[in-house]
Design a protein around this motif. Structure first.
Motif, PDB file in Angstrom:
ATOM      1  N   ARG A 118     -18.442  -4.767   4.573  1.00 46.95           N
ATOM      2  CA  ARG A 118     -18.987  -3.419   4.391  1.00 46.95           C
ATOM      3  C   ARG A 118     -19.511  -2.927   5.734  1.00 46.95           C
ATOM      4  O   ARG A 118     -19.846  -3.741   6.599  1.00 46.95           O
ATOM      5  N   PRO A 119     -19.586  -1.626   5.925  1.00 45.96           N
ATOM      6  CA  PRO A 119     -20.050  -1.097   7.214  1.00 45.96           C
ATOM      7  C   PRO A 119     -21.500  -1.455   7.487  1.00 45.96           C
ATOM      8  O   PRO A 119     -22.283  -1.716   6.561  1.00 45.96           O
ATOM      9  N   ALA A 120     -21.857  -1.445   8.771  1.00 41.27           N
ATOM     10  CA  ALA A 120     -23.247  -1.723   9.153  1.00 41.27           C
ATOM     11  C   ALA A 120     -24.196  -0.715   8.529  1.00 41.27           C
ATOM     12  O   ALA A 120     -25.380  -0.979   8.371  1.00 41.27           O
ATOM     13  N   MET A 166       0.837  -1.196   0.000  1.00 38.90           N
ATOM     14  CA  MET A 166       0.000   0.000   0.000  1.00 38.90           C
ATOM     15  C   MET A 166       0.877   1.253   0.000  1.00 38.90           C
ATOM     16  O   MET A 166       1.962   1.256   0.565  1.00 38.90           O
ATOM     17  N   ILE A 167       0.381   2.348  -0.607  1.00 40.72           N
ATOM     18  CA  ILE A 167       1.101   3.608  -0.645  1.00 40.72           C
ATOM     19  C   ILE A 167       0.963   4.300   0.704  1.00 40.72           C
ATOM     20  O   ILE A 167      -0.142   4.404   1.235  1.00 40.72           O
ATOM     21  N   PRO A 168       2.083   4.788   1.298  1.00 38.65           N
ATOM     22  CA  PRO A 168       1.989   5.482   2.597  1.00 38.65           C
ATOM     23  C   PRO A 168       1.012   6.646   2.530  1.00 38.65           C
ATOM     24  O   PRO A 168       0.896   7.323   1.515  1.00 38.65           O
ATOM     25  N   LEU A 169       0.343   6.892   3.655  1.00 39.09           N
ATOM     26  CA  LEU A 169      -0.651   7.960   3.727  1.00 39.09           C
ATOM     27  C   LEU A 169       0.000   9.298   4.049  1.00 39.09           C
ATOM     28  O   LEU A 169       1.028   9.365   4.705  1.00 39.09           O
ATOM     29  N   ARG A 170      -0.634  10.381   3.587  1.00 33.41           N
ATOM     30  CA  ARG A 170      -0.178  11.709   3.935  1.00 33.41           C
ATOM     31  C   ARG A 170      -1.049  12.260   5.055  1.00 33.41           C
ATOM     32  O   ARG A 170      -2.161  11.813   5.257  1.00 33.41           O
ATOM     33  N   PRO A 171      -0.545  13.282   5.770  1.00 35.13           N
ATOM     34  CA  PRO A 171      -1.239  13.754   6.961  1.00 35.13           C
ATOM     35  C   PRO A 171      -2.659  14.218   6.718  1.00 35.13           C
ATOM     36  O   PRO A 171      -3.005  14.675   5.647  1.00 35.13           O
ATOM     37  N   GLU A 174      -8.699   8.646   9.990  1.00 33.42           N
ATOM     38  CA  GLU A 174      -9.799   8.505   9.038  1.00 33.42           C
ATOM     39  C   GLU A 174      -9.305   7.918   7.726  1.00 33.42           C
ATOM     40  O   GLU A 174      -9.941   7.034   7.138  1.00 33.42           O
ATOM     41  N   GLN A 175      -8.148   8.402   7.259  1.00 30.30           N
ATOM     42  CA  GLN A 175      -7.583   7.853   6.034  1.00 30.30           C
ATOM     43  C   GLN A 175      -7.194   6.389   6.215  1.00 30.30           C
ATOM     44  O   GLN A 175      -7.394   5.569   5.311  1.00 30.30           O
ATOM     45  N   ALA A 176      -6.626   6.083   7.371  1.00 21.40           N
ATOM     46  CA  ALA A 176      -6.205   4.709   7.625  1.00 21.40           C
ATOM     47  C   ALA A 176      -7.397   3.758   7.636  1.00 21.40           C
ATOM     48  O   ALA A 176      -7.343   2.675   7.040  1.00 21.40           O
ATOM     49  N   SER A 177      -8.489   4.158   8.309  1.00 15.59           N
ATOM     50  CA  SER A 177      -9.668   3.282   8.342  1.00 15.59           C
ATOM     51  C   SER A 177     -10.247   3.112   6.947  1.00 15.59           C
ATOM     52  O   SER A 177     -10.674   2.015   6.565  1.00 15.59           O
ATOM     53  N   ALA A 178     -10.243   4.194   6.155  1.00 19.70           N
ATOM     54  CA  ALA A 178     -10.761   4.113   4.791  1.00 19.70           C
ATOM     55  C   ALA A 178      -9.907   3.179   3.936  1.00 19.70           C
ATOM     56  O   ALA A 178     -10.419   2.392   3.138  1.00 19.70           O
ATOM     57  N   ARG A 179      -8.571   3.245   4.116  1.00 17.61           N
ATOM     58  CA  ARG A 179      -7.682   2.386   3.331  1.00 17.61           C
ATOM     59  C   ARG A 179      -7.847   0.919   3.713  1.00 17.61           C
ATOM     60  O   ARG A 179      -7.884   0.041   2.850  1.00 17.61           O
ATOM     61  N   ILE A 180      -7.955   0.655   5.022  1.00 15.45           N
ATOM     62  CA  ILE A 180      -8.160  -0.730   5.459  1.00 15.45           C
ATOM     63  C   ILE A 180      -9.497  -1.254   4.937  1.00 15.45           C
ATOM     64  O   ILE A 180      -9.605  -2.395   4.477  1.00 15.45           O
ATOM     65  N   GLU A 181     -10.534  -0.398   5.001  1.00 15.30           N
ATOM     66  CA  GLU A 181     -11.846  -0.802   4.482  1.00 15.30           C
ATOM     67  C   GLU A 181     -11.756  -1.131   2.999  1.00 15.30           C
ATOM     68  O   GLU A 181     -12.349  -2.128   2.535  1.00 15.30           O
ATOM     69  N   THR A 221      -2.424   5.573  15.546  1.00  8.48           N
ATOM     70  CA  THR A 221      -3.343   5.880  14.439  1.00  8.48           C
ATOM     71  C   THR A 221      -4.021   4.606  13.954  1.00  8.48           C
ATOM     72  O   THR A 221      -5.220   4.595  13.664  1.00  8.48           O
ATOM     73  N   VAL A 222      -3.255   3.520  13.880  1.00  7.67           N
ATOM     74  CA  VAL A 222      -3.827   2.234  13.476  1.00  7.67           C
ATOM     75  C   VAL A 222      -4.892   1.794  14.476  1.00  7.67           C
ATOM     76  O   VAL A 222      -5.981   1.339  14.089  1.00  7.67           O
ATOM     77  N   ARG A 223      -4.586   1.944  15.760  1.00 10.28           N
ATOM     78  CA  ARG A 223      -5.567   1.534  16.780  1.00 10.28           C
ATOM     79  C   ARG A 223      -6.862   2.334  16.652  1.00 10.28           C
ATOM     80  O   ARG A 223      -7.949   1.787  16.769  1.00 10.28           O
ATOM     81  N   GLU A 224      -6.734   3.642  16.414  1.00  7.48           N
ATOM     82  CA  GLU A 224      -7.923   4.474  16.253  1.00  7.48           C
ATOM     83  C   GLU A 224      -8.713   4.068  15.009  1.00  7.48           C
ATOM     84  O   GLU A 224      -9.944   4.013  15.032  1.00  7.48           O
ATOM     85  N   ALA A 225      -7.998   3.756  13.924  1.00  5.74           N
ATOM     86  CA  ALA A 225      -8.661   3.326  12.693  1.00  5.74           C
ATOM     87  C   ALA A 225      -9.417   2.014  12.914  1.00  5.74           C
ATOM     88  O   ALA A 225     -10.549   1.838  12.443  1.00  5.74           O
ATOM     89  N   LEU A 226      -8.791   1.098  13.660  1.00  3.84           N
ATOM     90  CA  LEU A 226      -9.442  -0.185  13.931  1.00  3.84           C
ATOM     91  C   LEU A 226     -10.663  -0.012  14.825  1.00  3.84           C
ATOM     92  O   LEU A 226     -11.658  -0.726  14.670  1.00  3.84           O
ATOM     93  N   ARG A 227     -10.583   0.948  15.754  1.00  3.44           N
ATOM     94  CA  ARG A 227     -11.765   1.215  16.585  1.00  3.44           C
ATOM     95  C   ARG A 227     -12.919   1.729  15.728  1.00  3.44           C
ATOM     96  O   ARG A 227     -14.077   1.364  15.945  1.00  3.44           O
ATOM     97  N   THR A 228     -12.606   2.551  14.753  1.00  2.88           N
ATOM     98  CA  THR A 228     -13.635   3.061  13.840  1.00  2.88           C
ATOM     99  C   THR A 228     -14.273   1.921  13.058  1.00  2.88           C
ATOM    100  O   THR A 228     -15.503   1.842  12.922  1.00  2.88           O
ATOM    101  N   LEU A 229     -13.443   1.015  12.558  1.00  2.83           N
ATOM    102  CA  LEU A 229     -13.959  -0.124  11.784  1.00  2.83           C
ATOM    103  C   LEU A 229     -14.737  -1.094  12.674  1.00  2.83           C
ATOM    104  O   LEU A 229     -15.719  -1.696  12.234  1.00  2.83           O
ATOM    105  N   ALA A 230     -14.302  -1.233  13.932  1.00  2.00           N
ATOM    106  CA  ALA A 230     -15.033  -2.101  14.864  1.00  2.00           C
ATOM    107  C   ALA A 230     -16.412  -1.520  15.146  1.00  2.00           C
ATOM    108  O   ALA A 230     -17.414  -2.250  15.202  1.00  2.00           O
TER     109      ALA A 230
END
Length: 227
Positions: free
Chosen positions: A76-78, A1-6, A11-18, A48-57
């Protein structure tokens, strides 16, 4: 995956994982890479990863299992629940509808207020009047009665569940009632059972209310799916 920019990184991390989950890189039931590996792939910190995973959870897409890691539970999200309902077979929708509404009827019989009974009586009368109208008006009146029933249960979760079902039911029933000629012999199809349901709620009889509604929903389901 391409590294994310600030900004905002989580939010970007959760979107990329999704995106990767939707693409099948991590299928439902599979385990996600660990925090260190994800952080390296995404070019972000572990927090940041932990926060992204909490969003996806919270969206119902992943679940953390203590000592085992984080697993994918949905692709897909609920929030896509209405879309899933629209794709579902009517038989499956009716099975879940029965679970929701029969319990709502039981609760309504014990929790209904004077205002609820007035609303139910009005909805029943409107459904009877709609017997002389076209299928769309009739289906709308029928759903309005069931909505009043669920409201009388005074459970906001049941309210929300039925609110998700109602548009799908309306769309499918308007089509199928006309297609199968459900009202050809009786324009007020199901009126007696609905009247019995309202009486049971007036009487404060939860067992009768649940029994009457379960029988009515099963009769409708069988009629609609006979072909």
């Amino acid at each position: 995956m391409i590294p994310l920019r600030p900004s905002p990184l989580a939010e970007q991390a959760s979107a990329r994982i999704e995106e990767q989950i939707r693409a099948g890189q991590w299928p439902v039931g599979g385990k996600l890479p660990g925090e260190v590996a994800l952080a390296k792939e995404l070019g972000v910190g572990r927090s940041t990863v932990r926060e992204a995973l909490r969003t996806l959870a919270a969206a119902g897409m992943v679940q953390s299992r203590q000592g085992s890691g984080v697993f994918v539970t949905a692709d897909r999200p609920a929030g896509d629940w209405p879309a899933r309902l629209r794709r579902a077979e009517l038989a499956h929708v009716y099975e879940v509808r029965t679970m929701v509404e029969v319990q709502a009827a039981r609760l309504a019989a014990t929790r209904r207020t004077a205002a609820d009974l007035t609303a139910l009586d009005a909805a029943l009368a409107a459904r009877r009047t709609a017997g002389g109208a076209d299928d769309t008006v009739f289906v709308d009146a029928d759903i309005a009665l069931h909505t009043a029933l669920v409201a009388a249960a005074h459970n906001p979760v049941l309210d929300d569940l039925f609110a998700q079902f109602a548009p799908v039911l309306r769309e499918q029933l308007v089509t199928l009632v006309g297609l199968f000629g459900i009202r050809s012999e009786d324009p007020n199809q199901g009126y007696d059972s609905h009247a019995a349901l309202v009486r049971a709620i007036h009487d404060g009889d939860p067992e009768a209310a649940g029994r009457v509604l379960a029988a009515e929903l099963e009769a409708t389901r069988s009629h609609l799916l006979a072909d």
